[in-house]
Design an enzyme around this catalytic site. Structure first.
Site: not given
Ligand code: GLN
Length: 309
Positions: A69, A72, A194, A245, A263
């Site tokens: 993530s 992002k 994504y 988060y 994650v």
């Molecule tokens: N690729 C992970 C997902 O889509 C990314 C989640 C994350 O790092 N919080 O769930």
């Protein structure tokens, strides 16, 4: 009586290296994306880059890991840089108070995700990247390589495949968003982008370097503008309120820096005007943030007596 002395960055890193041992390996390595659970949990790295050009690193700083993530933040940077405040018609800037992959608010809020850092919001941003670029993945890879000054950064194909195979939740979010008219391109195309961007592999120093422009008012150290001062402020603000988060409150309380986590166990943070910092350790807490990484960042801002608060 001896006065309290703030440590220098170098002294703080040495102190953290000394104290972090018991935290490494704590928590749980992400396993809902099956390939991610193969990572050795006993690893830890930290890197700091400053706006006056200094770099510091400890631990497994040159080991690549899945940024997940954290991508992002790069995607938001590109979308905001290219489309400006238009993007906020399709995604909001409020913390969700829910898990990053939750779908619950999407229906009651008409397919407009709460922020660009939860999965539904990042899917809308990926859709925007499809409107902006003909080849969004290549564009984003080039962009990240430039920020990190490392042309060898690439996508881990095994992680990419594993994300696709285990992505039912993300497909559900994408179709729900599409049913509200907030996803314009083909769902499979958008999700492939994504997932590919989540599957980028970088090391901890790459990551610290690639966030430095956010600590440097939107500019690379060469002076090149990546985003405007205002946009850098906004990206930092969204990281502060939505970047870790449904753990953002505790993160602000203990660390006190804008940050984005993933994650894969990475966390990248900024201290605007001074430095960027990245940590990595694969064991996650129940919200999905690196246990040792969180602790190391807390110790760092405490030892050097610097946070945005
Ligand atoms: N690729 C992970 C997902 O889509 C990314 C989640 C994350 O790092 N919080 O769930």
């Amino acid at each position: 009586m001896q006065g309290y002395r703030n440590l220098s960055i170098e002294e703080a890193l040495r102190e953290i290296e000394h104290r972090i041992g018991p935290y490494i390996g704590r928590g749980k390595v992400a396993d809902y994306i099956p390939v991610l659970k193969k990572v050795d949990p006993d690893q830890f790295a930290m890197a700091v880059t400053t706006v006056d050009g200094r770099e510091y690193k400890i631990g497994n700083w040159d080991t690549g890991f899945s940024i997940q993530s954290i991508s992002k933040a790069f995607n938001l940077t590109k979308a905001l840089g290219k489309r400006g405040d238009q993007i906020w018609k399709r995604v909001r800037q409020e913390p969700s108070g829910r898990a990053f992959n939750s779908i619950i608010q999407l229906e009651s809020e008409n397919g407009i995700p709460r922020n660009p850092f939860i999965n539904p919001g990042a899917i809308v941003i990926a859709d925007l990247l499809h409107e902006i670029f003909e080849h969004p993945v290549e564009e984003m890879l080039d962009f990240i390589r430039k920020l990190a000054q490392n042309d060898s950064i690439c996508i881990n194909e095994e992680v990419f495949q594993s994300e696709k195979d285990s992505g039912a939740g993300n497909y559900s979010s994408a179709y729900l968003i599409k049913s509200f008219g907030n996803l314009h391109s083909d769902v499979h195309k958008v999700l492939s982008t994504y997932f590919a961007l989540c599957s980028i592999e970088m090391n901890t120093l790459d990551l610290a370097r690639s966030f430095l422009f956010l600590a440097n008012h939107g500019r690379l150290l060469s002076g090149e503008e990546i985003v405007s001062i205002q946009q850098a402020k906004r990206i930092n603000a969204v990281m502060l309120t939505c970047g870790t988060y449904d753990n953002v409150g505790e993160f602000a309380y203990r660390v006190g820096l804008p940050a984005k986590s993933g994650v894969g166990g990475g966390i990248a943070a900024t201290y605007p005007g001074e430095f960027s910092i990245a940590v990595w350790s694969p064991g996650l807490n129940e919200k999905g943030n690196s246990v040792a990484g969180f602790k190391a960042l807390e110790d760092f801002t405490t030892l050097i007596s610097k946070s945005i608060f």
